[in-house]
Design a protein around this motif. Sequence first.
Motif, PDB file in Angstrom:
ATOM      1  N   PRO A 130      23.002 -33.958  56.595  1.00  0.00           N
ATOM      2  CA  PRO A 130      23.351 -35.392  56.746  1.00  0.00           C
ATOM      3  C   PRO A 130      22.444 -36.126  57.731  1.00  0.00           C
ATOM      4  O   PRO A 130      22.536 -37.343  57.851  1.00  0.00           O
ATOM      5  N   TRP A 131      21.624 -35.406  58.463  1.00  0.00           N
ATOM      6  CA  TRP A 131      20.819 -36.038  59.522  1.00  0.00           C
ATOM      7  C   TRP A 131      19.634 -36.758  58.894  1.00  0.00           C
ATOM      8  O   TRP A 131      18.891 -36.179  58.096  1.00  0.00           O
ATOM      9  N   HIS A 132      19.430 -38.040  59.291  1.00  0.00           N
ATOM     10  CA  HIS A 132      18.334 -38.835  58.753  1.00  0.00           C
ATOM     11  C   HIS A 132      17.562 -39.472  59.892  1.00  0.00           C
ATOM     12  O   HIS A 132      17.993 -39.493  61.037  1.00  0.00           O
ATOM     13  N   GLY A 133      16.438 -40.043  59.542  1.00  0.00           N
ATOM     14  CA  GLY A 133      15.622 -40.716  60.535  1.00  0.00           C
ATOM     15  C   GLY A 133      14.319 -39.971  60.791  1.00  0.00           C
ATOM     16  O   GLY A 133      14.069 -38.875  60.266  1.00  0.00           O
ATOM     17  N   PHE A 134      13.473 -40.570  61.626  1.00  0.00           N
ATOM     18  CA  PHE A 134      12.146 -40.014  61.911  1.00  0.00           C
ATOM     19  C   PHE A 134      12.246 -38.612  62.493  1.00  0.00           C
ATOM     20  O   PHE A 134      11.562 -37.685  62.051  1.00  0.00           O
ATOM     21  N   ALA A 135      13.102 -38.443  63.503  1.00  0.00           N
ATOM     22  CA  ALA A 135      13.226 -37.141  64.159  1.00  0.00           C
ATOM     23  C   ALA A 135      13.721 -36.086  63.178  1.00  0.00           C
ATOM     24  O   ALA A 135      13.249 -34.947  63.187  1.00  0.00           O
ATOM     25  N   ALA A 136      14.664 -36.493  62.311  1.00  0.00           N
ATOM     26  CA  ALA A 136      15.207 -35.544  61.334  1.00  0.00           C
ATOM     27  C   ALA A 136      14.120 -35.075  60.372  1.00  0.00           C
ATOM     28  O   ALA A 136      13.989 -33.876  60.094  1.00  0.00           O
ATOM     29  N   GLU A 137      13.325 -36.011  59.881  1.00  0.00           N
ATOM     30  CA  GLU A 137      12.277 -35.640  58.926  1.00  0.00           C
ATOM     31  C   GLU A 137      11.202 -34.781  59.586  1.00  0.00           C
ATOM     32  O   GLU A 137      10.696 -33.818  58.997  1.00  0.00           O
ATOM     33  N   GLU A 138      10.850 -35.155  60.823  1.00  0.00           N
ATOM     34  CA  GLU A 138       9.847 -34.372  61.548  1.00  0.00           C
ATOM     35  C   GLU A 138      10.342 -32.948  61.815  1.00  0.00           C
ATOM     36  O   GLU A 138       9.587 -31.982  61.680  1.00  0.00           O
ATOM     37  N   PHE A 139      11.607 -32.837  62.186  1.00  0.00           N
ATOM     38  CA  PHE A 139      12.156 -31.505  62.465  1.00  0.00           C
ATOM     39  C   PHE A 139      12.146 -30.650  61.209  1.00  0.00           C
ATOM     40  O   PHE A 139      11.770 -29.466  61.255  1.00  0.00           O
ATOM     41  N   LYS A 140      12.548 -31.224  60.102  1.00  0.00           N
ATOM     42  CA  LYS A 140      12.593 -30.465  58.854  1.00  0.00           C
ATOM     43  C   LYS A 140      11.189 -30.063  58.402  1.00  0.00           C
ATOM     44  O   LYS A 140      10.975 -28.939  57.940  1.00  0.00           O
ATOM     45  N   THR A 141      10.237 -30.994  58.550  1.00  0.00           N
ATOM     46  CA  THR A 141       8.877 -30.731  58.079  1.00  0.00           C
ATOM     47  C   THR A 141       8.123 -29.756  58.988  1.00  0.00           C
ATOM     48  O   THR A 141       7.444 -28.840  58.511  1.00  0.00           O
TER      49      THR A 141
END
Length: 319
Positions: free
Chosen positions: A124-135
């Motif tokens: 459910p986590w979204h946003g810049f930090a979320a995408e960076e963490f996943k990538t």
Amino acid sequence: MSYAELAQHAARIEQLAVQESLKQKGWADLGNGEIRAPSDLTALGAQQIVQITQQEFADTAEMFMPFLHMPDPAALENICQVMRKAKFSLSRSPQGSTDPVTKEQVHANPVMNLMDEVPVTLAPWHGFAAEEFKTRFLQPWPAVATNQFNLVATLAGALRAEQALWEECRKNVDDIAHKAINALEVMEECGTKTQVCLLTVASSVFAVAAALATAGTGAAVALTVAGATAQALGGVPREDDPKVEFDGQSPQDILRQVQAALTTLAEVVNRKEGEIAEAMRSSAASLAANRSLFVSPRPVLADQSAAGVTTQNGLGEAP
């Protein structure tokens, strides 16, 4: 005989060389290590010949001096066990991980496999930090963890190779001393068998290049792994053991063969040490050139101020 008695073996070889040389000069063998000078020699003449003969072989025991204080293989056992535990700590996936050196399967650490639950938890986590963490963290993590496991296994293999090297070297030098004593003791017997030693230190360790998977690129980074041949499972190149023989007809001949055997042993040990060292240098160079494949990057969030944590560049937001 044992390696711990090598100094006594060396002294015994020197003693036998003197005795056998005197026998060839006419001294009579009385048994039990006693010999008697020829009856036509005066006591002074016999004493002078004995002194000259002893001087001739005075440096015999010193041939073994470089081998008297070799590293103790048992001293490496504690750190080998530490590395074994470290491999378990980094082993993941339901099947565990395969050691690139020994090819044996290391049971999975359940704690490592908890990371498999993180993507579901953070869905459910979204946003810049979320995408960076996943990538930058979640996607590369399996490969990074695997590479860390392989790096530890590479170090563990080198330690086992070093341990095996000195175990075999101790056995080999003791065997050389043993066979030299046998050769000197049976020198006067007719039809005696040649004393043969195999320098098993030559096949005790190996070093091969191994390609490891990298994080998400499909490419590979090469680590050169070294290990103990006896602990490796199949497919490991095995070097033929050099053979040294003692079949001289005089103490001088046998001692020349002993010196040649010890020189060959030292050359093989130095070459094998070089293989282990080169494997470590090569792997260290691969690590230095591909650090990001072994260590996850520092999270940007770690450098955020208290005010920036809740911004778009901080934690981001959940829907």
